[in-house]
Design an enzyme around this catalytic site. Structure first.
Site, short mmCIF file in Angstrom:
data_model
loop_
_atom_site.label_atom_id
_atom_site.label_comp_id
_atom_site.label_asym_id
_atom_site.label_seq_id
_atom_site.Cartn_x
_atom_site.Cartn_y
_atom_site.Cartn_z
N ARG A 249 -8.31 66.17 67.38
CA ARG A 249 -8.49 64.80 66.89
C ARG A 249 -7.14 64.30 66.37
NH1 ARG A 249 -11.26 62.63 61.45
NH2 ARG A 249 -11.08 60.44 61.96
N GLU B 8 -18.67 63.43 65.91
CA GLU B 8 -17.35 63.19 66.50
C GLU B 8 -16.89 64.39 67.32
OE1 GLU B 8 -16.32 61.72 62.50
OE2 GLU B 8 -14.87 60.44 63.53
#
Ligand code: ADP
Length: 405
Positions: free
Chosen positions: A93, A390
């Site tokens: 990420r 996520e």
């Protein structure tokens, strides 16, 4: 022939913590996750769970390299052998991709260099994420490493929403625009909402409220974002756990000029000592509610004001996005506060029936964890709670890159 199970290792590296998950994107299953916290402090804490088994360790962990090593060691202890898990990629990420990095991208030295260059745009987020990329590439050199950017979903935001009304040439030179963040979550939630309602994504106007420690709102028309609350950095917009969200930029000049605070100090105050923490003394909504209920002064009044300011800003954004979209079909709450705090959801939407938004108090209070409707049956706008994921979204983006390249 059955396809072998594919697993993606997802890494989310912050300045003092490293989180990882092992996700099977095809089945949508998370087989393991872990966190190493307080990296670089006297005592760090690591916790890993694999297949229902949990292992915890407290020990000094000096840097991110040691943190990842410890995470894998604990995974092994919990029975998860890295080599046997069918890992096909490592997804990282990355918060800020700047103007040029937005598609999920296979990481090479050039991408690392570019992400490092973007550090001034996201000083709290990008440097530790790049550090995570570097240690993971060193430790797992034979796997493709893929960067998934928080800004990606908002790359094509309409110019009217992406542009600050400031000097055009200066903005161009320094690439100042509204980038938007939490994009992975906003995209995932808007797609999940369409799936949950069994309606085509391209026919839905949606507001997504990602209310975690960081918080952001987005307006999405037919699957494409048309506005979002975060800007050049993740400081703009809603009131957050420790970030101020929108303020008059004049405050910064006033503090610099009159209070003589260095710019780093002002930045740190706005990022780490503002929001509900700055006003109410705690960034956890459970604690704010507890302080209000306990009634001890001045804590109760301070917590109440923090809560009221938070709700007021949230309502303003909801109102703004109802106007941006014109006809809003869905509002979805997600992330730690959005998924768990029924009072925040109620107070954010109270009195909006004339605007087409009506909550069902009973459904809103339901302790259910999954995706659910919380609006009244006749509410023109459907209100949902959908847990964000996520890690799964990043893992899916990674396998899509592998299929593409
Ligand atoms: P982030 O990923 O941004 O760190 P999360 O989405 O995990 O944040 O949200 C964390 C926040 O969620 C906590 O600080 C807390 O305020 C809130 N939260 C978590 N559980 C609850 C709960 N049961 N009730 C109210 N708020 C909660």
């Amino acid at each position: 022939m059955q396809r072998p199970v594919r697993t993606v290792l997802v890494i989310n590296s912050g300045s003092s913590s490293m989180k990882f998950s092992l996700v099977q994107p095809d089945a949508g299953v998370e087989v393991a996750d872990g966190i190493v916290e307080r990296i670089g402090e006297r005592e760090s804490r690591a916790e890993v769970q694999f297949d229902g088994r949990e292992v915890e360790r407290r020990a000094p962990v000096g840097d991110h390299d040691a943190a990842l090593r410890l995470a894998f060691e604990l995974l092994d202890e919990a029975g998860g052998k890295l080599d046997d898990l069918g890992i096909v990629a490592v997804g990282h990420r990355l918060v800020h991709g700047g103007r040029d990095l937005y598609r999920p991208t296979i990481i090479d030295d050039a991408v690392v260099a570019k992400a490092r260059e973007l550090a001034p745009l996201a000083p709290l987020h990008n440097p530790p994420a790049v550090l995570g990329v570097e240690v993971a590439r060193k430790m797992l050199p034979d796997l493709p490493h893929i960067a998934v950017f928080d800004t990606a979903f908002f790359h094509d935001l309409p110019a009217a929403a992406a542009t600050y009304a400031i000097d055009r040439d200066l903005a161009e030179q320094w690439r100042i625009r509204r980038y938007g963040f939490h994009g992975t979550s906003h995209q995932y939630i808007s797609e999940q909402a369409a799936e949950f309602l069994d309606r085509p994504l391209d026919q839905l106007n949606q507001i997504v409220l990602h209310l975690g420690n960081g918080a952001s709102a987005s307006a999405i028309a037919g699957g494409r974002p048309v506005d979002t609350s975060m800007g050049l950095t993740p400081m703009e917009g809603l009131v957050m756990g420790t970030r101020s969200g929108d303020i008059d930029p004049g405050i910064v000049f006033y503090l610099a000029r009159t209070a003589k605070l260095p710019v780093e100090e002002i930045e740190s105050m706005l990022n780490r000592r503002s929001g509900v923490y700055g006003l109410g003394g705690d960034n956890d909504f459970r604690e704010l509610h507890r302080m209000i209920a306990a009634g001890a002064e001045p804590e109760a009044s301070q917590a109440q004001l923090a809560y009221d300011v938070y709700i007021h800003r949230l309502r303003k954004y909801i109102g703004a996005y109802l106007a941006v979209l014109g006809d809003t079909h869905v509002i979805t709450f997600t992330a730690g506060v959005g998924e768990n705090d029924a009072k925040v959801r109620r107070d954010a939407l109270t009195g909006l029936a004339p605007l087409g938004v009506e909550l069902d108090e009973h459904l809103n209070e339901s302790p259910s964890r999954g995706a659910r409707v919380i609006s009244a049956e006749n509410s023109p706008t459907t209100v949902l709670v959908i847990p964000t994921d996520e890690e799964l979204a990043i893992a899916r983006a990674c396998v899509a890159v592998l299929a593409r390249d």
